[in-house]
Design a protein around this motif. Structure first.
Motif, PDB file in Angstrom:
ATOM      1  N   GLN A   1       8.323  13.791 -12.155  1.00 39.06           N
ATOM      2  CA  GLN A   1       9.595  13.191 -11.661  1.00 39.06           C
ATOM      3  C   GLN A   1       8.984  12.029 -11.006  1.00 39.06           C
ATOM      4  O   GLN A   1       7.818  12.026 -10.310  1.00 39.06           O
ATOM      5  CB  GLN A   1      10.183  14.096 -10.612  1.00 39.06           C
ATOM      6  N   THR A   2       9.876  10.779 -11.113  1.00 40.53           N
ATOM      7  CA  THR A   2       9.193   9.542 -10.531  1.00 40.53           C
ATOM      8  C   THR A   2      10.521   8.844  -9.811  1.00 40.53           C
ATOM      9  O   THR A   2      11.627   9.169 -10.370  1.00 40.53           O
ATOM     10  CB  THR A   2       8.590   8.535 -11.348  1.00 40.53           C
ATOM     11  N   ARG A   3      10.257   8.079  -8.795  1.00 39.25           N
ATOM     12  CA  ARG A   3      11.505   7.259  -8.314  1.00 39.25           C
ATOM     13  C   ARG A   3      10.739   6.343  -7.490  1.00 39.25           C
ATOM     14  O   ARG A   3       9.657   5.930  -7.058  1.00 39.25           O
ATOM     15  CB  ARG A   3      12.095   8.038  -7.104  1.00 39.25           C
ATOM     16  N   ALA A   4      11.426   4.831  -8.045  1.00 33.79           N
ATOM     17  CA  ALA A   4      10.746   3.784  -7.366  1.00 33.79           C
ATOM     18  C   ALA A   4      11.959   3.015  -6.925  1.00 33.79           C
ATOM     19  O   ALA A   4      12.962   2.545  -7.468  1.00 33.79           O
ATOM     20  CB  ALA A   4       9.942   2.897  -8.340  1.00 33.79           C
ATOM     21  N   ARG A   5      11.752   2.035  -5.555  1.00 33.33           N
ATOM     22  CA  ARG A   5      12.957   1.387  -4.810  1.00 33.33           C
ATOM     23  C   ARG A   5      12.326   0.500  -4.501  1.00 33.33           C
ATOM     24  O   ARG A   5      11.251   0.434  -3.868  1.00 33.33           O
ATOM     25  CB  ARG A   5      13.443   2.493  -4.006  1.00 33.33           C
ATOM     26  N   VAL A   6      13.202  -0.926  -4.640  1.00 26.02           N
ATOM     27  CA  VAL A   6      12.792  -2.117  -4.070  1.00 26.02           C
ATOM     28  C   VAL A   6      14.117  -2.478  -3.313  1.00 26.02           C
ATOM     29  O   VAL A   6      15.130  -2.593  -4.087  1.00 26.02           O
ATOM     30  CB  VAL A   6      12.323  -3.191  -5.006  1.00 26.02           C
ATOM     31  N   ALA A   7      14.049  -3.025  -2.002  1.00 24.41           N
ATOM     32  CA  ALA A   7      15.284  -3.332  -1.348  1.00 24.41           C
ATOM     33  C   ALA A   7      14.802  -4.558  -0.366  1.00 24.41           C
ATOM     34  O   ALA A   7      13.696  -4.468   0.233  1.00 24.41           O
ATOM     35  CB  ALA A   7      15.597  -2.374  -0.516  1.00 24.41           C
ATOM     36  N   PHE A   8      15.794  -5.402  -0.296  1.00 26.85           N
ATOM     37  CA  PHE A   8      15.771  -6.285   0.581  1.00 26.85           C
ATOM     38  C   PHE A   8      16.638  -6.533   1.497  1.00 26.85           C
ATOM     39  O   PHE A   8      18.054  -6.649   1.152  1.00 26.85           O
ATOM     40  CB  PHE A   8      15.551  -7.867  -0.174  1.00 26.85           C
TER      41      PHE A   8
ATOM     42  N   VAL B   1       9.379  -1.619  -0.435  1.00 26.44           N
ATOM     43  CA  VAL B   1       8.860  -1.224  -1.470  1.00 26.44           C
ATOM     44  C   VAL B   1       8.344   0.411  -1.476  1.00 26.44           C
ATOM     45  O   VAL B   1       7.728   0.719  -0.585  1.00 26.44           O
ATOM     46  CB  VAL B   1       7.772  -1.921  -2.327  1.00 26.44           C
ATOM     47  N   GLU B   2       8.965   1.281  -2.247  1.00 25.43           N
ATOM     48  CA  GLU B   2       8.968   2.705  -2.048  1.00 25.43           C
ATOM     49  C   GLU B   2       8.638   3.343  -3.508  1.00 25.43           C
ATOM     50  O   GLU B   2       9.112   3.057  -4.455  1.00 25.43           O
ATOM     51  CB  GLU B   2       9.943   3.367  -1.119  1.00 25.43           C
ATOM     52  N   GLY B   3       7.799   4.397  -3.435  1.00 24.85           N
ATOM     53  CA  GLY B   3       7.333   4.883  -4.783  1.00 24.85           C
ATOM     54  C   GLY B   3       7.007   6.442  -4.573  1.00 24.85           C
ATOM     55  O   GLY B   3       6.284   6.732  -3.309  1.00 24.85           O
ATOM     56  N   ASN B   4       7.737   7.279  -5.417  1.00 20.32           N
ATOM     57  CA  ASN B   4       7.136   8.671  -5.191  1.00 20.32           C
ATOM     58  C   ASN B   4       7.096   9.382  -6.719  1.00 20.32           C
ATOM     59  O   ASN B   4       7.872   9.060  -7.567  1.00 20.32           O
ATOM     60  CB  ASN B   4       8.376   9.405  -4.491  1.00 20.32           C
ATOM     61  N   GLU B   5       6.009  10.171  -6.860  1.00 24.85           N
ATOM     62  CA  GLU B   5       5.796  11.029  -8.254  1.00 24.85           C
ATOM     63  C   GLU B   5       5.504  12.342  -7.734  1.00 24.85           C
ATOM     64  O   GLU B   5       4.648  12.762  -6.676  1.00 24.85           O
ATOM     65  CB  GLU B   5       4.732  10.283  -8.836  1.00 24.85           C
ATOM     66  N   ASP B   6       6.064  13.297  -8.578  1.00 26.11           N
ATOM     67  CA  ASP B   6       5.507  14.862  -8.574  1.00 26.11           C
ATOM     68  C   ASP B   6       5.346  15.388  -9.995  1.00 26.11           C
ATOM     69  O   ASP B   6       6.139  14.883 -10.814  1.00 26.11           O
ATOM     70  CB  ASP B   6       6.685  15.483  -7.903  1.00 26.11           C
ATOM     71  N   ASN B   7       4.306  16.057  -9.923  1.00 25.26           N
ATOM     72  CA  ASN B   7       4.009  16.627 -11.348  1.00 25.26           C
ATOM     73  C   ASN B   7       3.663  18.146 -11.358  1.00 25.26           C
ATOM     74  O   ASN B   7       3.433  18.660 -10.143  1.00 25.26           O
ATOM     75  CB  ASN B   7       2.618  16.221 -11.758  1.00 25.26           C
ATOM     76  N   ALA B   8       4.218  18.980 -12.133  1.00 30.69           N
ATOM     77  CA  ALA B   8       4.036  20.207 -12.222  1.00 30.69           C
ATOM     78  C   ALA B   8       3.454  20.750 -13.487  1.00 30.69           C
ATOM     79  O   ALA B   8       4.244  20.670 -14.722  1.00 30.69           O
ATOM     80  CB  ALA B   8       5.218  21.100 -11.739  1.00 30.69           C
ATOM     81  N   ASP B   9       2.420  21.571 -13.806  1.00 27.21           N
ATOM     82  CA  ASP B   9       2.111  22.068 -14.890  1.00 27.21           C
ATOM     83  C   ASP B   9       2.349  23.667 -15.023  1.00 27.21           C
ATOM     84  O   ASP B   9       1.618  24.260 -14.059  1.00 27.21           O
ATOM     85  CB  ASP B   9       0.603  21.812 -15.492  1.00 27.21           C
ATOM     86  N   THR B  10       3.017  24.290 -15.574  1.00 22.32           N
ATOM     87  CA  THR B  10       3.442  25.798 -15.423  1.00 22.32           C
ATOM     88  C   THR B  10       2.980  26.346 -16.725  1.00 22.32           C
ATOM     89  O   THR B  10       3.490  26.092 -17.921  1.00 22.32           O
ATOM     90  CB  THR B  10       4.991  25.819 -15.365  1.00 22.32           C
ATOM     91  N   ASP B  11       2.573  27.576 -16.655  1.00 22.83           N
ATOM     92  CA  ASP B  11       2.201  28.558 -17.713  1.00 22.83           C
ATOM     93  C   ASP B  11       3.291  29.658 -17.675  1.00 22.83           C
ATOM     94  O   ASP B  11       3.136  30.556 -16.784  1.00 22.83           O
ATOM     95  CB  ASP B  11       0.698  29.423 -17.530  1.00 22.83           C
TER      96      ASP B  11
ATOM     97  N   ASP C   1       1.037  18.664  -7.884  1.00 21.12           N
ATOM     98  CA  ASP C   1       0.576  17.543  -7.277  1.00 21.12           C
ATOM     99  C   ASP C   1       1.613  16.737  -7.178  1.00 21.12           C
ATOM    100  O   ASP C   1       2.597  16.395  -8.050  1.00 21.12           O
ATOM    101  CB  ASP C   1      -0.888  17.179  -7.859  1.00 21.12           C
ATOM    102  N   GLY C   2       1.568  15.407  -6.176  1.00 20.63           N
ATOM    103  CA  GLY C   2       2.328  14.565  -6.139  1.00 20.63           C
ATOM    104  C   GLY C   2       1.878  13.411  -5.074  1.00 20.63           C
ATOM    105  O   GLY C   2       0.877  13.627  -4.480  1.00 20.63           O
ATOM    106  N   ARG C   3       2.451  12.400  -4.999  1.00 18.27           N
ATOM    107  CA  ARG C   3       1.900  11.289  -4.082  1.00 18.27           C
ATOM    108  C   ARG C   3       2.925  10.306  -3.749  1.00 18.27           C
ATOM    109  O   ARG C   3       4.253  10.213  -4.663  1.00 18.27           O
ATOM    110  CB  ARG C   3       1.008  10.511  -5.059  1.00 18.27           C
ATOM    111  N   SER C   4       2.976   9.616  -2.590  1.00 19.74           N
ATOM    112  CA  SER C   4       3.934   8.690  -2.457  1.00 19.74           C
ATOM    113  C   SER C   4       3.476   7.561  -1.691  1.00 19.74           C
ATOM    114  O   SER C   4       2.307   7.632  -1.060  1.00 19.74           O
ATOM    115  CB  SER C   4       5.179   9.339  -1.453  1.00 19.74           C
ATOM    116  N   VAL C   5       4.240   6.483  -1.581  1.00 18.68           N
ATOM    117  CA  VAL C   5       3.960   5.067  -1.052  1.00 18.68           C
ATOM    118  C   VAL C   5       5.115   4.460  -0.279  1.00 18.68           C
ATOM    119  O   VAL C   5       6.111   4.677  -1.066  1.00 18.68           O
ATOM    120  CB  VAL C   5       2.958   4.273  -1.627  1.00 18.68           C
ATOM    121  N   LEU C   6       5.180   4.128   1.013  1.00 18.35           N
ATOM    122  CA  LEU C   6       6.259   3.461   1.459  1.00 18.35           C
ATOM    123  C   LEU C   6       5.741   2.485   2.174  1.00 18.35           C
ATOM    124  O   LEU C   6       4.583   2.464   2.875  1.00 18.35           O
ATOM    125  CB  LEU C   6       7.004   4.271   2.630  1.00 18.35           C
TER     126      LEU C   6
END
Length: 756
Positions: free
Chosen positions: A296-303, A262-272, A240-245
């Motif tokens: 995994q996550t990434r966050a960015r702020v830019a002016f 302002v940008e953010g992104n997140e991804d998750n994975a659960d594996t057997d 699963d994952g989610r993002s915002v821009l």
């Protein structure tokens, strides 16, 4: 028989074009591929036909038509560009451009580089897949070295992700926009949804785009299930994952804008990890359970500040931005082992890998036009300052389940450990480029040069010092100069020649300079190498383009020579304590050359009875070889170091795409084919050679109401069993688990988007 070669390992890690263009309501509108505007190759808005490079541009509309959800979807019809992936857990990996990949290709979002990739061992793999493609309005790829404009890590090329802006949705007289998208992707039972809202007034405008995705493991065509190393079906996985821009824009005037992103992104994975269960041949243990949790996550702020009309002697227009970006990868693995003697040794082993990169930077770009004699100059120059702090750590705990006793000792590691010290890198660069137009713009010369200063400062904390007693670390200070000369000659109304020379480089990475291992029990140590030189390249390219009313075509040939490739952890002898000593060194060279083609025709422009029909296609052929020192068996159990030349496993075989399109005002369809030749050239005759294949995909779209659109795609129509080159690791041809790396069979994807 030769020993496994470190050269091949190093280079394999290193080492049509937008032929499917966006289709407008008129079929002819989509074929003028060479007139698409790009900004990456010259840092200014120029049509592809006017730049001295091979450039690919993929617009938002085309991404929607192709139901693009990830990097592999994005470059599915781009011969010469490949996206690797790994079986079992970590998913998509790097982007390879003309056979070169990893951190040797610059990936950037709105000009800000995406964090590095780093991998060590079977439990640790930080990739660069940090961008939600639904937040993008355009993707641009410049093939070949672009260090003259973008510096280090642009050795193989540059991939630019350009995110959406409020102005992309707010047309004249429209001060609000709302849209949403829902979809399904059959290859991984994925569901995705997103919403975008934009508003605007005389001065202020803004945008918010949010997205969510969830699904399971990516399918393949493996048939062996169960547990253990013989399994070829994918490991069960929940993703699963989610993002915002979000962007806020203030227009101080018609020519001046301030933008906060302002940008953010997140991804998750659960594996057997069923493939890691069962009897372990190396240890004699039996794994009852192996599970993994990756994040995994990434966050960015830019002016950003943009000025279109500076009206000053030093610039006609300019832009600058300050930014901060944080990227982090955390990977947790838990094993439960039994079958040990005595039974009290039954244990649970927990490992956690963390890779954290924080970047601060300032970028400024200036543009100035002027005339000298009969020559029109478009001068672009600027600066790029960035400071990056990189931290990597592996932690672990072994718990004996019968006694409840815990210990951080899991040989050869005593956790926590760092594989390199905390590293701070500082880069400072100046670049200048002059686009000179002669003979009323028919001839364009584009010289450019960039000067980069790179500084590495390691920080030895207690974790690194305790794990590597007595190991010295090194600072590095390097300056590199990257020149370039390009040319475009429009020698006839619809014809042009283009080409040039470019110099590329890559600074010695922190993970190679100061990588640290000392393990007395196993008899080895690793030492720093302050003498590492930057990796460099010299590239030549020449091509011919035609852009007419009904037909476009472009063919180019290139030759790239790479020197001083860095081999990580090379054995160099024994120290006074009798330990084997390893050190990263500049030892390898490589040559890659090839030919690329893309073309399209609007059949309706040739004959009215073919109105609505068009063809488009692309192809790429390349060859690559690398050479460096290897231990070669010259007699039974007698090895001698020799310089050996081998084929590069990272270079793909001949690849082509062809699309047949039919377009009406409200609906359209496309039959797209992907064709790949058998991979005959590998670095070792015993390695697996990927078979050739042809795969057909079918797309359709229907605008059933104003602002409402339905897209559907049926992939691998014939349910062909095949493996893409980027998905197959370097494995023996006799391997019994090759089906692990097969691509999904026939599958369906669809999306519904509505906006008003």
């Amino acid at each position: 028989m030769n020993r496994p070669t470190s050269l091949v390992s190093a280079l394999s890690l290193a080492l049509a074009s937008n032929a499917h263009a966006a289709t407008a309501a008129d079929a002819g509108a989509g074929i003028h591929e060479l007139q698409r505007v790009q900004v990456t190759a010259t840092r200014s808005e120029r049509a592809i036909a006017d730049v001295p490079n091979t450039v690919d541009v993929i617009e938002r509309e085309r991404m929607d038509e192709l139901l693009v959800r990830d990097l592999k979807d994005l470059f599915r019809y781009e011969p010469g560009i490949a996206v690797g992936s790994s079986f079992g857990r970590f998913g998509l990996g790097d982007i390879r451009v003309r056979g070169l990949g990893g951190n040797r290709v610059r990936i950037q979002t709105d000009g800000i580089p995406v964090s590095d990739a780093f991998s060590i061992g079977s439990f640790s793999n930080a990739n660069r897949n940090f961008v939600d493609l639904d937040t993008l309005k355009r993707v641009e790829v410049v093939r070949g070295a672009t260090s003259s404009l973008y510096g280090s890590d642009a050795l193989g090329g540059t991939v630019s992700f350009i995110t959406k802006d409020p102005a992309d949705y707010l047309q004249e007289g429209k001060d609000a926009y709302f849209g949403f998208k829902l979809g399904y992707e059959g290859s991984w039972d994925g569901l995705f949804g997103g919403a975008t809202a934009a508003f605007g007034g005389e001065r202020w405008s803004g945008l918010v785009a949010i997205g969510h995705r969830q699904g399971q493991e990516i399918e393949n065509q493996g048939e062996v299930g169960g547990v253990g190393s013989a399994r070829t079906k994918p490991n069960p996985q929940d993703r699963d994952g989610r993002s915002v821009l979000s962007k806020l824009v203030f227009a101080a005037s018609e020519s001046r804008r301030f933008r906060l992103t302002v940008e953010g992104n997140e991804d998750n994975a659960d594996t057997d990890l069923l493939t890691s269960q069962g009897l372990q041949a190396l240890t004699g243990a039996f794994n009852d359970s192996v599970v993994a949790e990756d994040r995994q996550t990434r966050a960015r702020v830019a002016f950003t500040h943009e000025m279109d009309a500076v009206d000053a002697g030093f610039a006609d227009s300019l832009d600058w931005q300050v930014y901060r970006q944080d990227s982090e990868t955390t990977q947790y693995t838990r094993e439960i082992r039994s079958g040990l003697a005595p039974p009290t040794l039954r244990d649970m082993r927990e490992r956690e890998f963390n890779f954290d990169q924080r970047m601060y930077g300032v970028q400024a770009n200036f543009r100035k036009g002027f005339v000298t004699g009969g020559v029109q100059h478009e001068l672009a120059y600027g600066l790029d300052l960035a400071r990056t702090e990189t931290r990597q750590k592996r932690d672990g705990l072994r718990t004996f389940l019968v006694t409840g006793v815990s210990t951080p000792v899991m040989l050869p590691d005593v956790f926590p450990v760092r594989d390199f010290p905390i590293s701070e890198t500082t880069t400072a660069a100046l670049y200048v480029q002059d686009e000179m137009s002669f003979v009323d713009g028919k001839l364009r010369l584009v010289p450019a040069i960039r000067v980069d200063h790179y500084k590495l400062e390691p920080d030895v904390d207690n974790i690194f010092a305790e794990d590597n007693p007595g190991v010295a670390v090194s600072d590095i200070s390097e300056t590199s100069v990257s020149p370039k000369l390009g040319a475009v000659w429009h020698f006839a109304d619809d014809w042009s020649l283009f080409g040039g020379y470019s110099r590329g480089f890559r600074s010695p990475p922190y993970s190679d300079v100061n990588i640290g291992f000392t393990n007395v029990q196993f008899g080895y140590t690793a030492i720093a190498n302050p003498e590492l030189e930057p990796e460099t390249s010299d590239g030549l390219e020449a091509g011919l383009r035609f852009s007419g009313d009904a037909v476009y075509a472009s063919v180019s040939a290139y030759y790239n020579r790479y020197e001083d490739f860095i081999e990580s952890m090379r054995f160099i002898g024994f120290n006074d304590d009798g330990l084997m000593v390893y050190q990263s060194q500049n030892i390898a060279e490589a040559k890659i050359h090839g030919v690329e083609l893309k073309a399209g025709v609007d059949l309706g422009a040739l004959s009215e009875k073919w109105r609505g029909w068009s063809l488009r296609g692309a192809a790429a052929w390349s060859r690559g070889e690398g050479k460096g020192p290897e231990e070669v068996e010259v007699a039974p159990d007698v090895f001698e170091e020799q310089i050996v030349t081998r084929n590069l496993d990272s270079v793909d075989p001949l690849t082509a795409t062809l699309g047949v399109v039919y377009q009406r005002d409200a609906w359209g369809a496309e039959l797209a084919g992907r064709f790949v030749q058998r991979k005959d050239r590998v670095s070792d005759p015993s390695y697996y050679r990927q078979g050739g294949y042809g795969v057909l995909d079918l797309y359709a779209h229907w605008e059933f109401a104003p602002g409402a659109r339905f897209n559907v795609g049926l992939f691998n129509l014939a349910d062909r069993k095949y493996s893409e080159a980027g998905d197959v690791p370097v494995v023996g041809g006799a391997s019994a688990t090759l089906d692990r790396y097969t691509s999904p069979g026939r599958n369906l994807s669809a999306s519904l988007s509505v906006n008003w």
